[in-house]
Write an enzyme that holds these catalytic residues in place. Structure first.
Site, PDB file in Angstrom:
ATOM      1  N   GLU A 141       0.822  -1.212   0.000  1.00  0.00           N
ATOM      2  CA  GLU A 141       0.000   0.000   0.000  1.00  0.00           C
ATOM      3  C   GLU A 141       0.860   1.268   0.000  1.00  0.00           C
ATOM      4  O   GLU A 141       0.760   2.114   0.883  1.00  0.00           O
ATOM      5  CB  GLU A 141      -0.957  -0.027   1.181  1.00  0.00           C
ATOM      6  CG  GLU A 141      -2.009  -1.119   1.013  1.00  0.00           C
ATOM      7  CD  GLU A 141      -2.958  -1.230   2.186  1.00  0.00           C
ATOM      8  OE1 GLU A 141      -4.164  -1.394   1.944  1.00  0.00           O
ATOM      9  OE2 GLU A 141      -2.495  -1.176   3.342  1.00  0.00           O
ATOM     10  N   GLU A 180      -4.268 -10.439   0.299  1.00  0.00           N
ATOM     11  CA  GLU A 180      -5.063 -10.291   1.512  1.00  0.00           C
ATOM     12  C   GLU A 180      -6.509 -10.581   1.143  1.00  0.00           C
ATOM     13  O   GLU A 180      -7.017 -10.069   0.148  1.00  0.00           O
ATOM     14  CB  GLU A 180      -4.978  -8.875   2.100  1.00  0.00           C
ATOM     15  CG  GLU A 180      -3.621  -8.473   2.629  1.00  0.00           C
ATOM     16  CD  GLU A 180      -3.613  -7.059   3.201  1.00  0.00           C
ATOM     17  OE1 GLU A 180      -4.696  -6.560   3.576  1.00  0.00           O
ATOM     18  OE2 GLU A 180      -2.541  -6.459   3.257  1.00  0.00           O
TER      19      GLU A 180
END
Length: 957
Positions: A418, A488
Site C-alpha cells: 500500500e 489479503e
C-alpha cells in the site's frame, strides 16, 4: 551568560537511509567465529524531543546510575508501567502531520546505554562487527565514545565495523533512538507504532579470511530429478555437502540427484561453507521457481497458496519475539494446514525464515515499506514517486534480499504494501530482478503489473475473483496472462471470516487463481491489567483505529480462533466425501506434491452422535491430485434405530516435526439415513385456574401467556421472538461500504429495540395459543408472531409461526426465541461442534455429541460481539431441560444479555448475572468479512419471510 548548544539532529529528517553502516549481507550464524549477545538490561533515559540532551552520555565514564532500565530486545512504551509513554495504533493515518520529510519537534527519544565486558578470550585477530537486527525508527550509535553512524529502516539489519574500537575489559555501547524520523514516512503499516531496540543486538568476531557474504543457488530439474548447487562467496572457500558427496570450490556448480524442497516435503541438506577464517553451516533446499504457462510453478508444478499474513506480535513484548514464540506460530500454521506466509509488511526476524525452511512454508518476503497515509492527499508527495527517496527504497530492498537470499522457503520478494505506484518501486523491482532472477517479484499496488510477476489484489469480492479466474477481468494484456493471488482476503476480525469455503471453491476451480493469504495471523491486543487486552484508543491516542488491530486467526495469547479452525477445514489437503447409503467414500489428494503415504485413515459410525464402532480404512497412497473410491465396512447392527452417520478421518501415520502421530489432518461426514424428527400427539388440554394455565408439565401466566416453569424447572424469562444480535465487527462493516453495513442498518431500523405487543392469549381444546406483534419503534414494519403450545402430558411443544409485515429491505440478524433460566452450567448437545459456527463459517462444524459449560461456550473476542452459536443442533440439555428442534436449530447460551454484550467494549465489561440467557434460533445471518472485505454472500442472508419452526421441551431431572 552561557547558552547550551543543541546537538545536531538533521539526520533524523534526512531522506537518506543513513551513514556508516556496512553493506548488507546474508544473515547466518558461524560455526566457530565468536559472538557476544548484547541483549538484556540496558540503562535508559527518555527525552521529549530529539535534541533535548547532548551526546555526552556516549562518552566513556558517563554516570548513568540514576537512569531507568529497559530490556533489549524491547519497546520502551511497553515497559515502565506507562512511565515511558504509550503505544499508538493507526491503520493508515500518520500520527503526525504529513509534511515529508519533517517530523514533529515532540519526538520521543530514548537514549540506551550498555556497558559490557569483552570476554578475556575474545580473539585479537581479524575484525568485529556490531549488528542491530531491528530498531524503530532511527538510531544513532557510539562505541566507546566514537560515533559509528546512524540508520533508518526499522525491520532491517544494520552492521558496523568496530574491531579497532573494542577494548579488553569494559566497553560502552550507546544508542540514541528516535520514535519519528523521515523513515517513519516509509513505515506506515497497519500496526502499533512502537519505538525501541526490538530485535537482537550482537557483537560478531570476523576472523581474517572469514566469509564476507555468500549466495546459495540450489535449483532443481523436475524432469531429471537432479539439483544444481553453486555457492557464490566474497572469498575463496569450499562447499561440502556430505549427504550428496559434494566437495567443490565456491563459485563452481555441481549437479547431483537430490530430493527437492517443497512446503509439503521440506527436504534440507546440511552443508558447510569453509574458508580460511571460518566454517558456516548451510541448510540447502533444492527448488526452482518460475513463471510458466501463466502460472507460478515450483519444481514444474503449479502451487496453490493456502496462506496467511503474519505480523510479528506478542501481547506483552510487541514485536520483540523470542525463538519459541516464532516456533509456536509455525507449528500452529502447520497443524492447521496452512502452507504459506506473507511477512506483512516487513521482513521478519530471520529466525522465523529458518523455521519456514525447516518445517515447510512458502514465503512472500515483504520489504519494510508502506506509505498508505498519503492516500489521504491522493498520493501527492508520495515518497515512492520522488527521486530523492529512491536511495532509501533501494537500500531497504537490498537489505531484505541480501539478508534473506539463502532461504529456500522464499518464492517471492514483495516490494512492500500500500505505497501507491511510482519510479522508486520500479527501481526496486529492477534491482531485485537483476540481483535474484531465480525468484519472482510481488506488489499488490501494481494492478497493471508493470513491475511484478503476478497479478495480486486484496479483498476482491467473490464475483470479481471468478471473473479473474475466467480471464474476464480486463486490464492490460500482460496482466491477463499472469497468475492471480489474493495477497489479503477474508478479513479475520472478530467473529469470522465468513465465505472462506466459497473462496476456496473458486481457487480450486480456476487454474489462474493460485490461492491467497488471510488477513491476518494474530490479534494485536496489548495485555492490560484492567481491560484484558487493549486496542486502539485505550492509551489515549489522538488518532486511532480502534480494534481494527485485532483481526487475526489466533487471539493475542495464540489460542486458535474459530476462524482458524474453519480455515483448517476449508484448506485441508485431503478431501473426503461419501455416499452413506451405499457405503462408499471418495478420497482426493489435494496436495501439490506429496502422496498420501504419510497419512492413516480411520472410519467410525455414529448413532445419535455417539460412536458405536470404528476401525482403520485402507486407502492407497494416492499421488497429488489423484482420487479413489474406497468401500466402507458394513454398518454395525444397533438396535437403537436413531440417526446414523459415518465419519472418516485422515491422521498422521507417524510423528512428524510439527505434530504427533494421530493428529487429525482432514475429515468428512455423511449421513446413512434421515434424522427422525421429534413428534408426539397433543393429548393434554390447557387448564385455567387462579391466574395460571396448566398444560402438561408446564405453568403459564394466564394474563400474558408467559411460560413460568416446566416440570419444576423455573423459567426466568419466557421464550419470545428475538431478532437481535450484538453486531460483529463484520456486521458493522467498513466505512467505505455504507450501503451494506448491516449492523448500522439494523440499528437504524431499530432491530435492537423491538417492542412486543400482546394480541391475545387463547386456551383452546388442545393448545395454548399466544398471538403477538413484534416491531421496532417509529417503523411500520413488523413480525406477526404466533406461539402455539401443546403437550402429551410429559413433554411440551412450542411451535412458532412468523409472518413479516411491511417492506423489509434488510435481512434479519437472527430469528428464533430467547428465554432465561435461573440456573445452568453444564451443557450437552447433539449437533455441530465443538466450537461456534455461523451460516457462512460452518465447514468445520462436526456433528456429534458434545459437552461444555456455559462459560466455555463463549468465544473470547477481544471486542465482545455475537459469538458462541452451535449449528445443526438436534437437541440440547442444560439447566434441567432437554430441548429438541424441528428442524435443526442454532443454539447459544450466555450469562449476560445480548444488550449487555452489545454494550461491552472489552471482555472485562461483561459480568455474569443471575440468569442464563438461551437463544434457540431457526436462522442466523451470515458473518462475511466486511470489516474490510465482502459481506455475506446472498445465499447466507436471513431474509424476512414467513416461517414456522418448533421445539420440544422436557425435563432431565
Amino acid at each position: 551568560m552561557s547558552f547550551r548548544t543543541t546537538p545536531s539532529v538533521d539526520y533524523v529528517e534526512d531522506v537518506s537511509p543513513g551513514s556508516g553502516a556496512l553493506p548488507p549481507r546474508a544473515w547466518y550464524a558461524s560455526s566457530d567465529a565468536r559472538s557476544l549477545s548484547l541483549n538484556g538490561s540496558w540503562r535508559f533515559r527518555l527525552s521529549a524531543t530529539a535534541g533535548a540532551e547532548d551526546d555526552s552520555f556516549a562518552e566513556e565514564g558517563y554516570d548513568a546510575g540514576n537512569w531507568a532500565e529497559v530490556t533489549v530486545p524491547g519497546h520502551w512504551v511497553l515497559q515502565g508501567d506507562g512511565a515511558f509513554g504509550s503505544p499508538i495504533y493507526t491503520n493508515h493515518l500518520y500520527p503526525f502531520p504529513v509534511d515529508p520529510p519533517y517530523v514533529p519537534t515532540e519526538n520521543p527519544t530514548g537514549d540506551h546505554l550498555r556497558v559490557f565486558d569483552l570476554p578475556s578470550d575474545w580473539p585479537s585477530d581479524g575484525g568485529a562487527v556490531l549488528r542491530f537486527d531491528g530498531v524503530e525508527s532511527c538510531a544513532r550509535v557510539w562505541l566507546n565514545g566514537t560515533e559509528l553512524g546512524e540508520f533508518k529502516g526499522s525491520r532491517l539489519a544494520h552492521e558496523f565495523a568496530v574491531g579497532e574500537l573494542l577494548k579488553p575489559g569494559s566497553n560502552v555501547l550507546a544508542v540514541r533512538v528516535h520514535q519519528w524520523s523521515a523513515g517513519s514516512y516509509l513505515e506506515d503499516q497497519d500496526q502499533w507504532w512502537l519505538p525501541g531496540i526490538f530485535r537482537d543486538v550482537t557483537l560478531l568476531h570476523r576472523p581474517a579470511g572469514s566469509v564476507a557474504d555468500f549466495f546459495v543457488h540450489a535449483s532443481y530439474d523436475h524432469t531429471t530429478g537432479e539439483g544444481t548447487l553453486r555457492v557464490d562467496s566474497g572469498v575463496d572457500g569450499r562447499v561440502l555437502v556430505p549427504a550428496l558427496d559434494i566437495d567443490v570450490a565456491t563459485g563452481e556448480p555441481v549437479t547431483v540427484a537430490v530430493e527437492p524442497w517443497t512446503a509439503e516435503t521440506p527436504k534440507l541438506y546440511d552443508g558447510v561453507l569453509a574458508t580460511d577464517g571460518e566454517r558456516v553451516p548451510l541448510r540447502i533446499g533444492f527448488r526452482t521457481v518460475v513463471l510458466e504457462d501463466g502460472l507460478v510453478k515450483v519444481n514444474g508444478t503449479a502451487v496453490l497458496f493456502k496462506g496467511v499474513n503474519r505480523h510479528e506480535w506478542h501481547p506483552e513484548r510487541g514485536r520483540a519475539l523470542d525463538l519459541e514464540t516464532m516456533r509456536e506460530d509455525v507449528l500452529l500454521m502447520k497443524r492447521h494446514n496452512l502452507n504459506a506466509v506473507r511477512t506483512s509488511h516487513y521482513p521478519p526476524h530471520p529466525a522465523f525464515l529458518d523455521l519456514c525452511d525447516e518445517y515447510g512454508l512458502w514465503v512472500i518476503d515483504e520489504c519494510d515499506l508502506e506509505t498508505h497515509g498519503f492516500t489521504e492527499q491522493d498520493w501527492r508527495d508520495n515518497p515512492v514517486d520522488d527521486d530523492r527517496w529512491t536511495p532509501a527504497l533501494l537500500d531497504r530492498a537490498a537489505r531484505m534480499v541480501e539478508r534473506d537470499k539463502n532461504h529456500p522457503s522464499i518464492v517471492f520478494w514483495s516490494l512492500g504494501n500500500e505505497a501507491g505506484t511510482g519510479r522508486g518501486l520500479t527501481a526496486m523491482a529492477e534491482w531485485i530482478h537483476g540481483r535474484d532472477p531465480e525468484r519472482l517479484v510481488h506488489y499488490e499496488g501494481d494492478w497493471n503489473c508493470r513491475d511484478t510477476d503476478v497479478y495480486s489484489r486484496m479483498y476482491a469480492f467473490h464475483d470479481e475473483v471468478e471473473k479473474i479466474g475466467q480471464q474476464l477481468d480486463g486490464g492490460t494484456h500482460k496482466r491477463r496472462e499472469l497468475p492471480f493471488i489474493q495477497c489479503e482476503y477474508a478479513h479475520a476480525m472478530g467473529n469470522g471470516p465468513g465465505g472462506l469455503a466459497d473462496y476456496q471453491e473458486l481457487f480450486e476451480k480456476y487454474d489462474r487463481l493460485q490461492g491467497g493469504f488471510i488477513w491476518e495471523w494474530i490479534d494485536h491486543g496489548v495485555k492490560h491489567a484492567e481491560l484484558g487486552y487493549a486496542y486502539g484508543g485505550d492509551f489515549g491516542e489522538e488518532l486511532h483505529d480502534g480494534n481494527f488491530v485485532c483481526d487475526g486467526l489466533v487471539f493475542p495469547d495464540r489460542t486458535p480462533s474459530p476462524g482458524l479452525i474453519e480455515y483448517k477445514k476449508v484448506i485441508e489437503p485431503v478431501h473426503i466425501e461419501g455416499d452413506g447409503a451405499n457405503g462408499i467414500v471418495r478420497i482426493t489428494n489435494k496436495q501439490d506434491f506429496a502422496d498420501l503415504s504419510a497419512l492413516a485413515f480411520e472410519w467410525s459410525c455414529q448413532v445419535d452422535g455417539e460412536t458405536v464402532e470404528s476401525g482403520s480404512l485402507s486407502v492407497p497412497a494416492l499421488v497429488a491430485g489423484e482420487s479413489a473410491e474406497v468401500k466402507l465396512p458394513e454398518p454395525p447392527v444397533d438396535g437403537r434405530g436413531g440417526e446414523r452417520q459415518w465419519t472418516v478421518r485422515a491422521l498422521l501415520a507417524n510423528d512428524t516435526s510439527w505434530a504427533a502421530k494421530g493428529h487429525v489432518v482432514a475429515w468428512g461426514q455423511f449421513a446413512v439415513g434421515a434424522r427422525p424428527l421429534p413428534s408426539f400427539p397433543a393429548t393434554d388440554r390447557p387448564v385455567v385456574e387462579e391466574g395460571r394455565i396448566t398444560l402438561g408439565p408446564a405453568w403459564f401466566d394466564a394474563r400474558t401467556g408467559a411460560l413460568l416453569s416446566i416440570g419444576g424447572v423455573e423459567v426466568g424469562a419466557t421464550p419470545r421472538l428475538d431478532v437481535w444480535r450484538a453486531p460483529t465487527d463484520n456486521d458493522d462493516g467498513a466505512e467505505w461500504q455504507t450501503d451494506t453495513r448491516y449492523g448500522m442498518l439494523w440499528r437504524t431500523l431499530g432491530l435492537h429495540r423491538m417492542r412486543h405487543r400482546l394480541v391475545s392469549v387463547e386456551a383452546g381444546d388442545d393448545a395454548l395459543t399466544v398471538r403477538t406483534r413484534v416491531a421496532p419503534a417509529a417503523r411500520e414494519v413488523g413480525l406477526d408472531t404466533v406461539y402455539r403450545w401443546t403437550s402429551d402430558g410429559e413433554r411440551l411443544r412450542l411451535s412458532v409461526s412468523v409472518t413479516p409485515e411491511g417492506d423489509w429491505t434488510v435481512p434479519l440478524p437472527r430469528l428464533g426465541v430467547r428465554f432465561g433460566l435461573p440456573e445452568a452450567d453444564r451443557v450437552e448437545w447433539f449437533g455441530g461442534g465443538p466450537g461456534e459456527a455461523y451460516p457462512d463459517s460452518r465447514t468445520a462444524s462436526m456433528v456429534g455429541r458434545w459437552q461444555s459449560t456455559v462459560d466455555r461456550l463463549q468465544t473470547p473476542y477481544v471486542r465482545p460481539q455475537e459469538n458462541g452459536a452451535r449449528a445443526d443442533v438436534r437437541w440440547v440439555e442444560l439447566g434441567g431441560l432437554r430441548i429438541e428442534g424441528d428442524p435443526e436449530f442454532w443454539f447459544t447460551a450466555r450469562r449476560w444479555t445480548t444488550e449487555q454484550l452489545d454494550a461491552a467494549q472489552h471482555r472485562t465489561d461483561l459480568a455474569a448475572g443471575d440468569t442464563v440467557w438461551v437463544n434457540l434460533d431457526h436462522g442466523l445471518h451470515g458473518v462475511g468479512s466486511q470489516s474490510c472485505g465482502p459481506g455475506p454472500l446472498p445465499q447466507y442472508f436471513l431474509k424476512a419471510e414467513p416461517v414456522e419452526f418448533s421445539f420440544v421441551f422436557s425435563t432431565t431431572r
